[in-house]
Scaffold this active site. Structure first.
Site, PDB file in Angstrom:
ATOM      1  N   GLU A 108       0.545   5.335   0.451  1.00 18.14           N
ATOM      2  CA  GLU A 108      -0.347   6.396   0.939  1.00 18.14           C
ATOM      3  C   GLU A 108       0.167   7.768   0.523  1.00 18.14           C
ATOM      4  O   GLU A 108       1.272   7.910  -0.018  1.00 18.14           O
ATOM      5  CB  GLU A 108      -0.486   6.273   2.458  1.00 18.14           C
ATOM      6  N   ASN A 116       0.840  -1.205   0.000  1.00 16.07           N
ATOM      7  CA  ASN A 116       0.000   0.000   0.000  1.00 16.07           C
ATOM      8  C   ASN A 116       0.871   1.249   0.000  1.00 16.07           C
ATOM      9  O   ASN A 116       1.908   1.309   0.651  1.00 16.07           O
ATOM     10  CB  ASN A 116      -1.016  -0.013   1.150  1.00 16.07           C
ATOM     11  N   GLU A 173      -3.098  -4.477  -3.125  1.00 15.58           N
ATOM     12  CA  GLU A 173      -3.630  -5.406  -4.124  1.00 15.58           C
ATOM     13  C   GLU A 173      -3.682  -4.761  -5.511  1.00 15.58           C
ATOM     14  O   GLU A 173      -3.344  -5.380  -6.518  1.00 15.58           O
ATOM     15  CB  GLU A 173      -5.046  -5.863  -3.743  1.00 15.58           C
TER      16      GLU A 173
HETATM   17  N1  THU Z   1      -5.183  -1.466   2.579  1.00 14.48           N
HETATM   18  C1  THU Z   1      -4.652  -2.280   1.626  1.00 14.48           C
HETATM   19  O1  THU Z   1      -3.595  -1.972   1.050  1.00 14.48           O
HETATM   20  N2  THU Z   1      -5.288  -3.427   1.338  1.00 14.48           N
HETATM   21  C2  THU Z   1      -6.386  -3.893   2.000  1.00 14.48           C
HETATM   22  O2  THU Z   1      -6.860  -4.974   1.689  1.00 14.48           O
HETATM   23  C3  THU Z   1      -6.980  -3.109   3.078  1.00 14.48           C
HETATM   24  C4  THU Z   1      -6.419  -1.737   3.264  1.00 14.48           C
HETATM   25  C5  THU Z   1      -4.445  -0.246   2.935  1.00 14.48           C
HETATM   26  C6  THU Z   1      -5.058   1.054   2.492  1.00 14.48           C
HETATM   27  C7  THU Z   1      -4.463   2.008   3.492  1.00 14.48           C
HETATM   28  O3  THU Z   1      -3.164   2.378   3.053  1.00 14.48           O
HETATM   29  C8  THU Z   1      -4.304   1.184   4.764  1.00 14.48           C
HETATM   30  O4  THU Z   1      -4.341  -0.169   4.346  1.00 14.48           O
HETATM   31  C9  THU Z   1      -5.402   1.427   5.794  1.00 14.48           C
HETATM   32  O5  THU Z   1      -6.670   1.291   5.229  1.00 14.48           O
END
Ligand code: THU
Length: 159
Positions: A63, A61, A74
């Site tokens: 941000e 992820n 994903e």
């Molecule tokens: N997040 C993901 O990368 N995948 C998931 O399946 C759930 C949430 C990330 C998004 C954000 O950066 C952090 O987790 C908190 O929601």
């Protein structure tokens, strides 16, 4: 009034019950949590997407201070795969996540937007994507993205 039921089968495996190939994919997803850029949520997610030809595309992820700009692990993995190997079907996706206490005990499941994105690939290639969700207490295995997103909007009515 009529009703119908939608069944989803989730297999719950102890880690030592998994096949070697599944362990390998999960280990790659776990390793990717260390490349997460998540200074806002402090939640590190890793994903590893196996394609039908054996290639694996990975993501974490990412941000941003403008929160909606960020992207889930994903979709980072899936979009990389789709951009670099556009004609190869994805067949399995492993997901792992860590918070301040370490790897989560209960598996994290993909958000609705990631389900929608991967489901379209599943439909385009006519091939299910197995989903492997890692938790320290065990691994959920779901047979397809469609199982995670029943009654999906599949674009079939678009003119
Ligand atoms: N997040 C993901 O990368 N995948 C998931 O399946 C759930 C949430 C990330 C998004 C954000 O950066 C952090 O987790 C908190 O929601």
């Amino acid at each position: 009034m009529k009703e119908f039921h939608i069944d989803v089968t989730v297999h719950f495996f102890a880690f030592n019950e998994l096949s070697e190939a599944d362990v390998r994919l999960i280990e790659q997803a776990k390793a990717m949590t260390y490349t997460s850029y998540s200074p806002y949520s402090h939640f590190s997610v890793g994903a590893a997407l196996l394609l039908s030809d054996g290639q694996v595309f990975k993501g974490s992820n990412q941000e941003n201070a403008v929160f909606p700009v960020g992207l889930c692990a994903e979709r980072v993995a899936f979009f990389a795969a789709s951009a670099n190997a556009p004609d190869v079907a994805p067949v399995a996706l492993a997901i792992a996540a860590r918070n301040a206490d370490g790897f989560v005990s209960q598996p994290v499941t993909p958000c609705g937007s990631c389900r929608q994105a991967l489901l379209e690939a599943e439909m385009r290639f006519g091939q299910s994507v197995r989903v492997l969700l890692y938790g320290t207490e065990g691994v959920y295995i779901v047979p397809s993205m469609r199982a995670l997103l029943p009654l999906t909007f599949d674009g079939s009515e678009l003119l």
